[in-house]
Structure formats: structure tokens, C-alpha cells
Design a protein around this motif. Structure first.
Motif, PDB file in Angstrom:
ATOM      1  N   GLU A 109       0.830  -1.214   0.000  1.00  0.00           N
ATOM      2  CA  GLU A 109       0.000   0.000   0.000  1.00  0.00           C
ATOM      3  C   GLU A 109       0.865   1.265   0.000  1.00  0.00           C
ATOM      4  OE1 GLU A 109      -3.306   0.323  -0.431  1.00  0.00           O
ATOM      5  OE2 GLU A 109      -3.428  -1.850  -0.656  1.00  0.00           O
ATOM      6  N   TYR A 110       1.938   1.282   0.799  1.00  0.00           N
ATOM      7  CA  TYR A 110       2.842   2.436   0.816  1.00  0.00           C
ATOM      8  C   TYR A 110       3.523   2.603  -0.532  1.00  0.00           C
ATOM      9  CZ  TYR A 110       2.559   4.070   5.617  1.00  0.00           C
ATOM     10  OH  TYR A 110       2.113   4.633   6.783  1.00  0.00           O
ATOM     11  N   LYS A 111       3.983   1.485  -1.099  1.00  0.00           N
ATOM     12  CA  LYS A 111       4.662   1.533  -2.398  1.00  0.00           C
ATOM     13  C   LYS A 111       3.713   2.057  -3.476  1.00  0.00           C
ATOM     14  CE  LYS A 111       7.074  -1.455  -5.652  1.00  0.00           C
ATOM     15  NZ  LYS A 111       7.515  -2.828  -5.940  1.00  0.00           N
ATOM     16  N   LYS A 112       2.471   1.570  -3.464  1.00  0.00           N
ATOM     17  CA  LYS A 112       1.471   2.017  -4.435  1.00  0.00           C
ATOM     18  C   LYS A 112       1.252   3.537  -4.320  1.00  0.00           C
ATOM     19  CE  LYS A 112      -2.515   0.016  -3.940  1.00  0.00           C
ATOM     20  NZ  LYS A 112      -3.863  -0.592  -3.938  1.00  0.00           N
ATOM     21  N   TYR A 113       1.195   4.046  -3.079  1.00  0.00           N
ATOM     22  CA  TYR A 113       0.991   5.475  -2.865  1.00  0.00           C
ATOM     23  C   TYR A 113       2.179   6.284  -3.397  1.00  0.00           C
ATOM     24  CZ  TYR A 113       0.009   9.960  -0.745  1.00  0.00           C
ATOM     25  OH  TYR A 113      -0.245  11.295  -0.569  1.00  0.00           O
ATOM     26  N   LYS A 142       5.535  10.906  -3.748  1.00  0.00           N
ATOM     27  CA  LYS A 142       5.911  11.514  -2.470  1.00  0.00           C
ATOM     28  C   LYS A 142       5.575  10.553  -1.340  1.00  0.00           C
ATOM     29  CE  LYS A 142       1.600  13.995  -1.573  1.00  0.00           C
ATOM     30  NZ  LYS A 142       1.009  15.232  -1.160  1.00  0.00           N
ATOM     31  N   VAL A 143       6.163  10.820  -0.183  1.00  0.00           N
ATOM     32  CA  VAL A 143       5.904  10.023   1.011  1.00  0.00           C
ATOM     33  C   VAL A 143       4.504  10.368   1.527  1.00  0.00           C
ATOM     34  CG1 VAL A 143       6.678   9.576   3.373  1.00  0.00           C
ATOM     35  CG2 VAL A 143       8.359   9.988   1.584  1.00  0.00           C
ATOM     36  N   PRO A 144       3.732   9.376   1.985  1.00  0.00           N
ATOM     37  CA  PRO A 144       2.376   9.645   2.466  1.00  0.00           C
ATOM     38  C   PRO A 144       2.355  10.602   3.660  1.00  0.00           C
ATOM     39  CG  PRO A 144       2.755   7.289   2.222  1.00  0.00           C
ATOM     40  CD  PRO A 144       4.066   7.961   2.030  1.00  0.00           C
ATOM     41  N   ASP A 145       1.368  11.493   3.663  1.00  0.00           N
ATOM     42  CA  ASP A 145       1.163  12.369   4.814  1.00  0.00           C
ATOM     43  C   ASP A 145       0.244  11.657   5.808  1.00  0.00           C
ATOM     44  OD1 ASP A 145      -1.348  12.495   3.651  1.00  0.00           O
ATOM     45  OD2 ASP A 145      -1.140  14.561   2.979  1.00  0.00           O
ATOM     46  N   LEU A 146      -0.160  12.345   6.856  1.00  0.00           N
ATOM     47  CA  LEU A 146      -0.967  11.736   7.906  1.00  0.00           C
ATOM     48  C   LEU A 146      -2.301  11.217   7.376  1.00  0.00           C
ATOM     49  CD1 LEU A 146      -0.836  11.094  10.873  1.00  0.00           C
ATOM     50  CD2 LEU A 146      -1.868  13.305  11.361  1.00  0.00           C
ATOM     51  N   LEU A 147      -2.962  11.984   6.524  1.00  0.00           N
ATOM     52  CA  LEU A 147      -4.237  11.558   5.957  1.00  0.00           C
ATOM     53  C   LEU A 147      -4.053  10.318   5.082  1.00  0.00           C
ATOM     54  CD1 LEU A 147      -7.259  12.033   5.544  1.00  0.00           C
ATOM     55  CD2 LEU A 147      -6.685  13.557   3.654  1.00  0.00           C
ATOM     56  N   ALA A 148      -3.010  10.308   4.264  1.00  0.00           N
ATOM     57  CA  ALA A 148      -2.722   9.150   3.412  1.00  0.00           C
ATOM     58  C   ALA A 148      -2.382   7.931   4.266  1.00  0.00           C
ATOM     59  CB  ALA A 148      -1.583   9.468   2.453  1.00  0.00           C
ATOM     60  N   ASP A 149      -1.666   8.143   5.371  1.00  0.00           N
ATOM     61  CA  ASP A 149      -1.348   7.044   6.284  1.00  0.00           C
ATOM     62  C   ASP A 149      -2.630   6.377   6.784  1.00  0.00           C
ATOM     63  OD1 ASP A 149       1.409   7.106   6.212  1.00  0.00           O
ATOM     64  OD2 ASP A 149       1.629   8.272   8.053  1.00  0.00           O
ATOM     65  N   GLU A 150      -3.615   7.194   7.143  1.00  0.00           N
ATOM     66  CA  GLU A 150      -4.887   6.661   7.634  1.00  0.00           C
ATOM     67  C   GLU A 150      -5.587   5.840   6.550  1.00  0.00           C
ATOM     68  OE1 GLU A 150      -7.337   9.722   9.348  1.00  0.00           O
ATOM     69  OE2 GLU A 150      -5.706  10.422  10.629  1.00  0.00           O
ATOM     70  N   GLN A 151      -5.541   6.319   5.314  1.00  0.00           N
ATOM     71  CA  GLN A 151      -6.168   5.596   4.210  1.00  0.00           C
ATOM     72  C   GLN A 151      -5.439   4.274   3.945  1.00  0.00           C
ATOM     73  OE1 GLN A 151      -5.915   8.627   1.214  1.00  0.00           O
ATOM     74  NE2 GLN A 151      -7.879   9.548   1.778  1.00  0.00           N
ATOM     75  N   ILE A 152      -4.136   4.298   4.048  1.00  0.00           N
ATOM     76  CA  ILE A 152      -3.331   3.089   3.856  1.00  0.00           C
ATOM     77  C   ILE A 152      -3.665   2.062   4.937  1.00  0.00           C
ATOM     78  CG2 ILE A 152      -0.965   2.178   4.012  1.00  0.00           C
ATOM     79  CD1 ILE A 152      -0.111   4.815   2.548  1.00  0.00           C
TER      80      ILE A 152
END
Length: 82
Positions: free
Chosen positions: A42-46, A52-62
Motif C-alpha cells: 500500500e505504501y509503495k502504491k501510494y 511523495k511520502v504519504p502524509d498523515l491523511l494518506a497514512d490513515e487511508q493506507i
């Protein structure tokens, strides 16, 4: 000196007896490996999609996406452990 025992708290849900205070470290190695792989995917896909590295909101979605996969695989662990 007395040793303190880890108290197990169980609850019956959908006919299954589940340990409510289970930790990630309590899972079988095979289950841990699956979850770690899903998080990595999921992190790699993002990162590939947004460059870019996931932010806090993206972390929650991941994490939500990984929790969905955990539920599909019928691995029980409290969501807060992920």
C-alpha cells in the motif's frame, strides 16, 4: 517478588472466542508477514502514484486498506494494533 500474569480478555463474536487484548506480537509469524507485506504494498502504491511520502491523511487511508485485507483474510486483531 511476584510475577504478574498477562490477563487475557476474551469475547465471543460470531461464534468465535476472540482475545480482545491481542497484540501484533501475539500473531503467528505467517500472519505478521502477510500484514507487513500488505502495508509495504500500500505504501509503495501510494509513493508510485503520487511521487511523495504519504502524509498523515494518506497514512490513515493506507491503514484502512490494510485493515480491510486483514478482515478479508479473517485475521483478528484490534484495529489500533495496526
Amino acid at each position: 517478588m511476584t510475577k504478574s500474569k498477562k490477563t487475557k480478555i476474551h469475547k465471543k463474536i460470531d461464534g468465535q472466542l476472540l482475545q480482545m487484548n491481542k497484540k501484533f506480537s501475539d500473531l503467528k509469524m505467517k500472519q505478521k508477514d502477510k500484514i507487513i507485506g500488505w502495508v509495504y504494498e500500500e505504501y509503495k502504491k501510494y509513493v508510485i502514484e503520487y511521487d511523495k511520502v504519504p502524509d498523515l491523511l494518506a497514512d490513515e487511508q493506507i491503514v484502512e486498506a490494510v485493515i480491510d485485507k486483514i478482515n478479508e483474510a479473517q485475521i483478528w486483531i484490534p484495529d489500533g494494533e495496526i
